[in-house]
Write a protein that holds these residues in place. Structure first.
Motif, mmCIF file in Angstrom:
data_model
loop_
_atom_site.group_PDB
_atom_site.id
_atom_site.type_symbol
_atom_site.label_atom_id
_atom_site.label_comp_id
_atom_site.label_asym_id
_atom_site.label_seq_id
_atom_site.Cartn_x
_atom_site.Cartn_y
_atom_site.Cartn_z
ATOM 1 N N GLY A 563 0.770 -1.155 -0.156
ATOM 2 C CA GLY A 563 -0.250 -0.011 -0.161
ATOM 3 C C GLY A 563 0.722 1.551 -0.097
ATOM 4 N N LEU A 564 0.406 2.323 -0.679
ATOM 5 C CA LEU A 564 0.817 3.699 -0.585
ATOM 6 C C LEU A 564 -0.218 4.480 0.023
ATOM 7 N N ASN A 583 -5.332 6.749 -0.967
ATOM 8 C CA ASN A 583 -4.576 5.343 -0.859
ATOM 9 C C ASN A 583 -4.480 4.823 -2.079
ATOM 10 N N TYR A 584 -3.453 3.775 -2.437
ATOM 11 C CA TYR A 584 -3.510 2.908 -3.403
ATOM 12 C C TYR A 584 -2.984 1.558 -2.973
ATOM 13 N N PHE A 606 -7.980 1.624 -5.588
ATOM 14 C CA PHE A 606 -7.671 3.060 -4.866
ATOM 15 C C PHE A 606 -8.840 3.017 -3.821
ATOM 16 N N ARG A 607 -8.497 3.965 -2.901
ATOM 17 C CA ARG A 607 -9.404 4.405 -1.733
ATOM 18 C C ARG A 607 -9.213 5.728 -1.373
ATOM 19 N N TYR A 628 -14.693 6.593 -0.871
ATOM 20 C CA TYR A 628 -15.080 5.731 -2.221
ATOM 21 C C TYR A 628 -13.787 4.750 -2.093
ATOM 22 N N GLN A 629 -14.059 3.455 -2.527
ATOM 23 C CA GLN A 629 -13.279 2.414 -2.363
ATOM 24 C C GLN A 629 -13.625 1.359 -3.671
ATOM 25 N N GLU A 630 -12.476 1.053 -4.320
ATOM 26 C CA GLU A 630 -12.620 -0.218 -5.321
ATOM 27 C C GLU A 630 -12.478 -1.356 -4.797
#
Length: 804
Positions: A563-564, A583-584, A606-607, A628-630
């Motif tokens: 994570g980043l 965040n990625y 992504f989030r 929002y989150q994928e």
């Protein structure tokens, strides 16, 4: 690869141990000379702790008034004057604080003990060692609500401790004032080697309408040092009298849903807690026939993952002196995430160990019913540079009722025996803090024993710029041995800037969760973070920015956590706050969700989102956020949060929270190598209502509900040999995997603090877990969660402290 990473961590451990011995050290403190603390007899003091500084002795003492603004960390001179006076007697330390403030700006609010809310108040910290090894903090807020806890180097604050001290607050001409009395006998005091000794002191003032904190000495949280840099106060050697405190209790409860055929609906219990301090640096405590439940409920948590949820300790007996069993900063929950600790006392008295009987089926309520304790004992103390502690606890046998091959059956499961021993050597004589310790735990049971041994080392440089923790762990459970280690390094090159590096290795056979808590094993890798605090930015009161990178593998070499992360929190000059994050999560493998039935690849996602909150010092304040989150297979999740906080008077508050998530492509494990994606709606409302008859009498209502309705979208399978998930056609005669969850916890509680650590509780608790009915409406599920109760208990409990 496992052994290679282990060797690497062992080499790093040796390097850190060499640093403990070899790094140069200068004094941790700011070389400020010690202040001589005035002394008096109890007769000369003649203090009534009512918050009003009208006794003659207060007027005869010099005042400390050179506070500075530390939050935000401008270090500016405050606009209002604060005068701090203190002295001591053979029994304890008295602190009186006068706070200048215009009447129109004063914010007075009552709350439960240890609650952090926006209001005016004073607090201070005492380091009884004078060398920055450990401390206690105390707070009195305007209105009279108390706060207290412990602190370990350098800023490991905890409010999970309550002491028998006294404090009060009052409005006076030109502002308000507070008064404290802190008995020496309730603190662990090191043996004095001479006629005098030093203790560390720090005080702060919370100014709610400005959303600021002022302090003496000026130690803003952006500085890397705190406990080691407190103002030194010189006192004559303190030798308090032996303390013996006895806490007898009696409780009665009525269970409105008990099975009267097999269990009584009424229960009467009596027991006692005993705390004996034979010397200033040793305490022995014991509890017989303890009663720990039904006065404070846990949060409602719906956990559909394969990772365990951590619940903090709330029982006073286990919290007292528990800081000695904290081997690193990871032992405390700070923000998001779970701790890593060898001792999690919530295991004691938890649900009984699984029976291992094939075909025995238990209801969820029976399977998770807490075990009764026969008793527990604890010894903590200090001898020179060595601190130590030991804890023993015995569970009673538990009668489990269920079905065996569809026939009613009862099984008696033996209780567990818990033991822990801890030794810690600490040295600050050269300026820096060097420490090394050992801790061992044992959980004994007729089926199998679980033992864990840990070695920990710590280093804090003289300036506080470098801070290092090392932990080695070895476990043996049911004949299987495992090992693990972690290293945490912090570097603060200047005020408001910090770099942190963590390296972890947790072997696949490491098992510490019989007594401790580790979110998962079979993990190795590290994480780096950078935080930056800025004050005085144009248009902004303060700004905190954080950047973080995470990369972990399992012991097969597959990346399982990546994570980043980036986030920023802004506090504006009107005291509103804005938090936002992006965040990625890169592509990785998931080896946890299937519960050991295979690994599968997860694509990158992504989030992001933001949360805005208005000034909490106002009568009415609010917060709103959206995220929002994928999802892992291409779906998405939208989350909305709303908070309302209404405090029309100092004695009443109503806090409400509403969270809602809309999920598409929500992936959950079904069974074996089978998984399913769902379209789901999730509701999480919460209400907290507090009304105070006085600062010591509180009526509180809390209610939490978690409602989920999830409808099957697609079925997936982990292929043989692992890899990307593969879609699976649903058979014509296959049953639907739709489900719903509806869980409610409601508690109404009256608490009267008769005296310090002496309470009367009258508590009603109600809880439910409604059977799955996804076709019902959320309104119907919420209504049924009240009527279809699994827990319906009324409890009256009196606990009173007797002793010197």
């Amino acid at each position: 690869m496992t052994s290679q990473y282990l060797y690497l961590l062992l080499i790093l451990r040796n390097i850190m141990l060499l640093l403990l011995l070899a790094l140069p050290a200068v004094s941790l403190a700011d070389n400020t000379p010690a202040m001589v603390l005035a002394s008096a007899t109890e007769a000369e003091a003649n203090i009534t702790v009512d918050g009003v500084l009208d006794e003659a002795i207060w007027q005869s003492l010099p005042a400390v008034s050179d506070l500075a603004v530390i939050e935000p960390d401008t270090l500016a001179t405050p606009p209002f004057r604060t005068e701090v006076r203190f002295f001591y007697t053979a029994k304890g330390m008295y602190v009186g604080i006068w706070n200048e403030q215009p009447e129109a700006t004063i914010i007075e609010r009552l709350s439960p003990r240890d609650s952090f809310i926006s209001r005016d108040g004073n607090s201070f910290t005492i380091d009884p060692t004078g060398t920055g090894l450990y401390g206690y903090w105390f707070g009195v807020n305007l209105g009279g609500s108390l706060m207290d806890g412990t602190v370990l180097p350098e800023r490991q604050f905890s409010n999970q401790w309550d002491g028998p001290w006294d404090g009060a607050a009052a409005r006076v001409a030109g502002g308000w004032s507070t008064e404290f009395f802190i008995p020496w006998s309730m603190m662990t005091l090191p043996d004095s080697q001479g006629p005098t000794q030093n203790i560390g002191f720090y005080m702060s003032r919370q100014v709610a309408h400005k959303n600021e904190r002022w302090a003496f000495p000026a130690l803003p949280p952006t500085r890397p040092v705190f406990l080691s840099s407190l103002q030194q106060l010189q006192v004559n050697s303190i030798r308090p009298e032996q303390q013996l405190s006895v806490y007898p209790y009696a409780s009665t409860s009525y269970n409105n849903v008990a099975d009267r055929a097999v269990a009584s609906s009424d229960a009467y219990k009596a027991g006692v807690d005993i705390f004996w301090r034979p010397t200033s640096n040793m305490q022995v405590s014991a509890t017989l026939n303890p009663d720990f439940g039904n006065v404070e409920s846990d949060n409602v948590v719906v956990n559909l993952t394969s990772l365990e949820t951590f619940f903090p300790e709330k029982r006073a007996f286990f919290l007292e002196g528990n800081e000695i069993f904290n081997t690193s900063q990871r032992g405390q929950t700070q923000g998001r995430g779970s701790p890593t600790t060898l001792v999690n006392t919530r295991r004691i008295g938890g649900p009984p160990k699984a029976t291992g009987i094939s075909g025995l089926a238990l209801t969820g309520l029976e399977e998770n019913r807490p075990s009764e304790l026969a008793g527990a004992a604890k010894l903590t103390g200090q001898q020179g540079k060595i601190r130590y502690g030991t804890l023993l606890a015995l569970e009673e046998d538990t009668l489990l009722r269920g079905t065996l091959n569809n026939v009613a059956a009862s099984v008696e499961q033996a209780g567990r025996e818990f033991a822990v021993a801890r030794v810690l050597y600490e040295d600050t004589s050269t300026g820096a803090r060097r420490a090394i310790g050992w801790m061992g735990t044992l959980v004994a049971h007729p089926r199998n024993d679980a033992t864990v041994n840990g070695l920990d080392a710590h280093y804090l440089s003289s300036t506080g710029q470098w801070n290092t923790d090392v932990q080695l762990m070895a476990s043996r459970v049911d004949g299987v041995s495992g090992e693990g280690a972690f290293v945490d390094v912090g570097y603060s090159p200047q005020r408001g800037r910090k770099h942190s590096l963590a390296l972890d290795y947790f072997g696949a056979d490491l098992e510490i969760n019989d007594f401790g808590f580790l979110e998962r094993n079979d993990l190795m890798g590290g994480r780096y973070s950078y935080t930056q605090d800025d004050s005085g930015v144009p248009g902004i009161k303060s700004r905190n920015t954080s950047l973080r990178a995470v990369q972990y593998y399992n012991t097969d070499g597959r990346p399982v956590r990546s994570g980043l992360f980036s986030a920023q929190e802004r506090i504006y000059r009107n005291n509103s706050e804005l938090f936002y994050e992006l965040n990625y999560f890169p592509r990785r493998w998931d080896d946890i969700t299937s519960e050991g039935n295979g690994d599968y690849r997860v694509e990158g996602r992504f989030r992001g989102g933001a949360f805005f909150s208005t000034d909490e010092s106002r009568t009415l304040s609010a917060g709103v956020g959206g995220f929002y989150q994928e999802e892992v297979l291409g779906g998405r999740s939208h989350e909305l949060e709303l908070e309302l906080r209404w405090r029309p008077t100092d004695r009443f508050s109503l806090l409400t929270y509403l969270g809602y998530e809309d999920k598409q492509g929500w992936l959950l494990h079904t069974s074996g190598r089978q998984l399913t994606t769902y379209a789901a709606g999730l509701w999480r409302p919460k209400v907290e209502l507090d009304f105070f008859l006085s600062s010591r009498q509180q009526f509180r209502i809390t209610a939490q509900w978690a409602g989920i309705k999830a409808f099957e979208e697609e079925r997936w399978a982990i292929p043989a040999g692992d890899g990307p998930l593969q879609t699976v056609a649903r058979a014509a005669d296959a049953s639907s995997r739709d489900f719903s969850i509806s869980r409610l916890t409601f508690q109404a509680r009256y608490r009267w603090e008769i005296a310090p650590l002496s309470d009367l509780f009258v508590v009603y608790t109600r809880g439910s877990d409604v059977a799955s009915r996804p076709r019902d409406s959320f309104e119907s599920l919420l209504r049924d969660s009240w009527t279809e109760r699994l827990v319906d208990v009324f409890v009256v409990k009196l606990r009173y402290r007797l002793g010197n």
